[in-house]
Design a protein around this motif. Structure first.
Motif: not given
Length: 383
Positions: A279-284
């Motif tokens: 979840l640290a990367n919101p892109a997905p």
């Protein structure tokens, strides 16, 4: 020796249409567009996070409400998307999927004889969950054809015994999305009452054509009375992991956790750590709407070569069609015929109504590889 007789808690429940259609699809080697789950893999990086979590020793019980890092990540995500602050320690709980979350919420707040409003057509677990809690399901139809909420009918269904209402947007099975005006109307309707809200938002990131998901979290009058249910399985293409979340005010969460600790206690530790890191990367999740809109558009374009009448698909990964120009069969019989003779499985919308209301509409799931959808479309073109 004779097995003792028991009186069923769910005497009306038998084999579901989903099991029947999936079995029929397997038997006839049909393309299964019935059940709502992907036939493609998740991001390999997410699986790597699980492996790393296991290798780092995250294999014992986590805290009952969930791994702190994941609860913190969920709270951060909700605040970024919906401008609503939930405290990760007292207002976010990690669950064994959304279905467990909904059952637990109902068990926590519904007492024998309490009424719970459901809007039909609805997901098939809602009514059995209410009955297991000792409640009485009050069925209110969404408007046939458009599947929009009818607030006059919802208002008429409210009574002194109404304990809660269950809503779902984006909606399964109709693929409609509640507007801001819809959510505000619900907030205004519930404002003078003590009625609780269970907001099933598992398709929250699958909203199309530039629209915005109007979470209950965005409305103060709804958020203060709501259990908001989300699903990592739906969002990250890992339905078999069965991990979801519930966001609710502290007083509601306290009651929710009293049940949660005894009906599931907690959820897979390495998977929780993996999701926290992912979840640290919101892109997905921010790109999910575009991902599924491509599949929706591919599928709808192909269906234009058939005699199906396409209903709007505003969100989720479902497409409903009117079959009246194709067949005079009832929905259930048509789906069986479509599976056995054409080689594509669908689900009748009547399965989502307590009374089996048949309006000549069936539901397809387009959460499939493009090649799977193309194969299905080639077969459906025969119609």
């Amino acid at each position: 020796m004779t097995t003792p007789h028991i009186e069923s808690r769910l005497p009306q429940v038998g084999t579901t249409i989903f099991t029947v259609m999936s079995g029929l699809a397997a038997q006839h080697q049909a393309v299964n567009l019935g059940q709502g789950f992907p036939d493609f893999a998740c991001d390999p990086a997410l699986v790597d996070h699980v492996t790393q979590a296991m290798q780092h020793g995250h294999n014992q019980y986590p805290p009952m409400p969930g791994v702190p890092a994941l609860r913190q990540a969920v709270a951060k995500k909700i605040e970024a998307l919906h401008a609503r602050s939930y405290h990760p320690d007292t207002e976010i709980t990690i669950t064994a999927g959304a279905t467990q979350a909904i059952l637990t919420a109902l068990l926590a707040v519904v007492h024998p004889g309490d009424e719970v409003i459901v809007l039909e057509p609805c997901y098939d677990s809602y009514v059995p969950n209410i009955e297991l809690a000792g409640g009485v399901a009050v069925r209110v139809p969404l408007t046939p054809g458009s599947f929009r909420p009818d607030f006059t009918k919802i208002a008429a269904a409210l009574s002194p015994r109404t304990r809660a209402i269950v809503i779902n947007s984006p909606h399964n099975p109709s693929a409609t999305v509640w507007s801001r005006a819809d959510m505000q109307a619900l907030s205004d309707l519930l404002a003078p009452t003590q009625v609780l809200l269970i907001s099933d938002e598992v398709y929250e990131h699958m909203v199309f054509d530039g629209a915005q998901h109007e979470s209950a979290a965005r409305f103060a009058g709804l958020a203060e009375r709501a259990f908001i249910v989300s699903s990592f399985g739906k969002t990250f293409h890992v339905t078999g992991w069965k991990v979801g979340t519930v966001a609710a005010p502290a007083a509601l969460t306290a009651e929710f956790r009293k049940v949660h600790q005894f009906n599931v206690f907690t959820v897979s530790t390495p998977v929780q750590h993996a999701l926290a890191n992912y979840l640290a990367n919101p892109a997905p999740y921010l790109e999910l709407g575009g991902f599924y809109q491509h599949k929706r558009d591919l599928f709808r374009t192909g269906l234009q070569h058939t005699r199906f009448k396409l209903l709007p698909s505003e969100g989720s990964y479902f497409q409903c069609v009117d079959i009246s120009a194709v067949s005079n069969l009832g929905e259930a019989e048509f789906c069986k015929w479509l599976t056995t003779e054409i080689g594509v499985a669908a689900i009748p919308l009547s399965a989502f109504y307590g009374g089996g209301f048949d309006q000549g509409v069936v539901r397809f799931c387009f959460a499939k590889q493009d090649a799977t959808l193309q194969t299905a479309l080639e077969r459906l073109a025969r119609l």
